[in-house]
Motif scaffolding. Sequence first.
Motif, PDB file in Angstrom:
ATOM      1  N   ALA A 107       0.812  -1.221   0.000  1.00  0.00           N
ATOM      2  CA  ALA A 107       0.000   0.000   0.000  1.00  0.00           C
ATOM      3  C   ALA A 107       0.843   1.267   0.000  1.00  0.00           C
ATOM      4  N   PHE A 108       2.181   1.124   0.069  1.00  0.00           N
ATOM      5  CA  PHE A 108       3.058   2.299   0.154  1.00  0.00           C
ATOM      6  C   PHE A 108       2.903   3.163  -1.096  1.00  0.00           C
ATOM      7  N   ASP A 109       2.780   4.475  -0.885  1.00  0.00           N
ATOM      8  CA  ASP A 109       2.547   5.414  -1.976  1.00  0.00           C
ATOM      9  C   ASP A 109       3.855   5.758  -2.678  1.00  0.00           C
ATOM     10  N   LEU A 110       3.925   5.488  -3.971  1.00  0.00           N
ATOM     11  CA  LEU A 110       5.088   5.840  -4.771  1.00  0.00           C
ATOM     12  C   LEU A 110       4.851   7.100  -5.589  1.00  0.00           C
ATOM     13  N   ASN A 114       0.349   2.953  -5.763  1.00  0.00           N
ATOM     14  CA  ASN A 114       0.952   2.177  -4.688  1.00  0.00           C
ATOM     15  C   ASN A 114       1.856   1.086  -5.265  1.00  0.00           C
ATOM     16  N   VAL A 115       2.548   0.404  -4.381  1.00  0.00           N
ATOM     17  CA  VAL A 115       3.502  -0.616  -4.810  1.00  0.00           C
ATOM     18  C   VAL A 115       2.791  -1.750  -5.549  1.00  0.00           C
ATOM     19  N   LEU A 116       1.597  -2.118  -5.095  1.00  0.00           N
ATOM     20  CA  LEU A 116       0.861  -3.203  -5.738  1.00  0.00           C
ATOM     21  C   LEU A 116       0.594  -2.911  -7.210  1.00  0.00           C
ATOM     22  N   SER A 117       0.091  -1.703  -7.502  1.00  0.00           N
ATOM     23  CA  SER A 117      -0.191  -1.370  -8.896  1.00  0.00           C
ATOM     24  C   SER A 117       1.105  -1.234  -9.699  1.00  0.00           C
ATOM     25  N   TYR A 118       2.168  -0.760  -9.041  1.00  0.00           N
ATOM     26  CA  TYR A 118       3.438  -0.612  -9.743  1.00  0.00           C
ATOM     27  C   TYR A 118       4.019  -1.967 -10.123  1.00  0.00           C
ATOM     28  N   LEU A 119       3.893  -2.968  -9.241  1.00  0.00           N
ATOM     29  CA  LEU A 119       4.364  -4.309  -9.577  1.00  0.00           C
ATOM     30  C   LEU A 119       3.649  -4.851 -10.810  1.00  0.00           C
TER      31      LEU A 119
END
Length: 501
Positions: A107-110, A114-119
């Motif tokens: 859930a960390f905001d990049l 978030n990390v999930l969508s970035y992966l």
Amino acid sequence: MNEPLDRPGFRPNVVPIEEYRGDYGRTPTAPAAIAAPIATVESEAGLIGCIMQAPHVFPLVQHLVAAEHFFEEAHRAIWQVMGDLVAAGDTPNGIKVKAALGATNLAFDLGGQNVLSYLGRLVVMACTPISAPEYARTIQQYWQLRELAAVTNKAADGSGFVPGPHLERVYARVDQIRASFVDRKVMSVTADQAGDELIADITADLQGHGRVVPHTRVAAFDKEIGGGPQPSTLITVAARTAMGKSIFGVEQASAIGRQGHVAIYHSLEMTRKQIQARRTSSWLFDRGTRLAYEQIMRRRGLSQSEADHVAEAVYEMRGEHFHIEDGGGRTIGDIAAASDRLANSYARKGVPLGMVVIDHAHIVRPSRAYNREDEGLKEVADGALSLAKHLDVPVLLLAQCNRNTEGKSVEDRRPSLADIRGAGAFEENSDAVAFLYRPAYYIERSGKYREQNPEALAEHAGCRHLLEIIIDKNRIGRANHIVRAWIDPALNAIRNLQSGA
């Protein structure tokens, strides 16, 4: 694996990737001062996506790149998780990586995502598995450039320093950075995974599409070391002066270069012209012309017809992949860095690396002053083995024997491990250690031979072309075994014993 691994999570100072260069279609928001870092974020993202999509690729790049080589801190954290998964015997695919990160990190905001969508985006933009090693090398090389920039910045930032000591620190750090090309990182696999790789290699070999191992000029020697010089192995070949070390190195490298692979020959003594004269003499011998390499090198040593033969040979050899690195005073880090650069260059042309030859170990310059010679030689042996592992090719390390053999009985002056200067380092690191011995050398220097004694002349005639390759250590095959070959030192020629002329 549902619990996050015991490792730091994403820290609050992780900067959104898009703020560096506006990658993936976003508008850059970072200050101009950091708008163009020495980095390739696209390669980092592509490699991570490739591993999540094709986790079997991870062992191919694990030894090339580590978490600290990544520029983007989020990428470092993700790569560390992948390494932790493999170390725990798990698979670093997308599902396992997400589970290992845990809900808080996902859930960390990049910066708008978030990390999930970035992966998920990384998997979509993944590189092809065959490109993964090149991506990994690119990431490591950019890290090295950043480290070099950091170590030299002090000279340009206006702060005071004492030039001499500062230069020593800079050079020491440069050597460390160059050596990182060949640092041997642990590749963590289970016994089951190693077994699967072994069966896959055997199956591919039986089906005729396994990895090609180039052969040398001596079939019996190839047989003893596994069918040819094996990938990721260090072979040390030692001898006294005039026994044929350079002949052996040039001949084996030439053989590799004629089989569609490139051989890199690091010559710390001979010039590039001397090496080419040796190769030319050997090439002409195969075609029925005996022309000693020293005659080729001698000023006005050739007739017009002989010069024509040399020109023809040089022309015919143009297609062979033999690369000469000519120059003394180099460290093993220099040699490793040059080898890595050349290997990448030839790979881009579709030419695989087949062998690296270092001629010879005892004149490689230590990176710093040591109290004892054997400490510097250990640096060379360690670096040569790491280079073999890093490039996944055989490294042929030529070495000098000490004068102990001269004090042995005339009946047997064959060298052994104790006769290598710095023997411990070479014995410890080498997969095979072989010695070269020519009995004719000692007969030629005897009083009886010089006096034209019939018995001495007959004895010399019986062994003048005999080369003994004494395999003292051999992890792949038989040790304490002698392979015999045919040699003509004047022609720089080594052949199978039965085919010599």
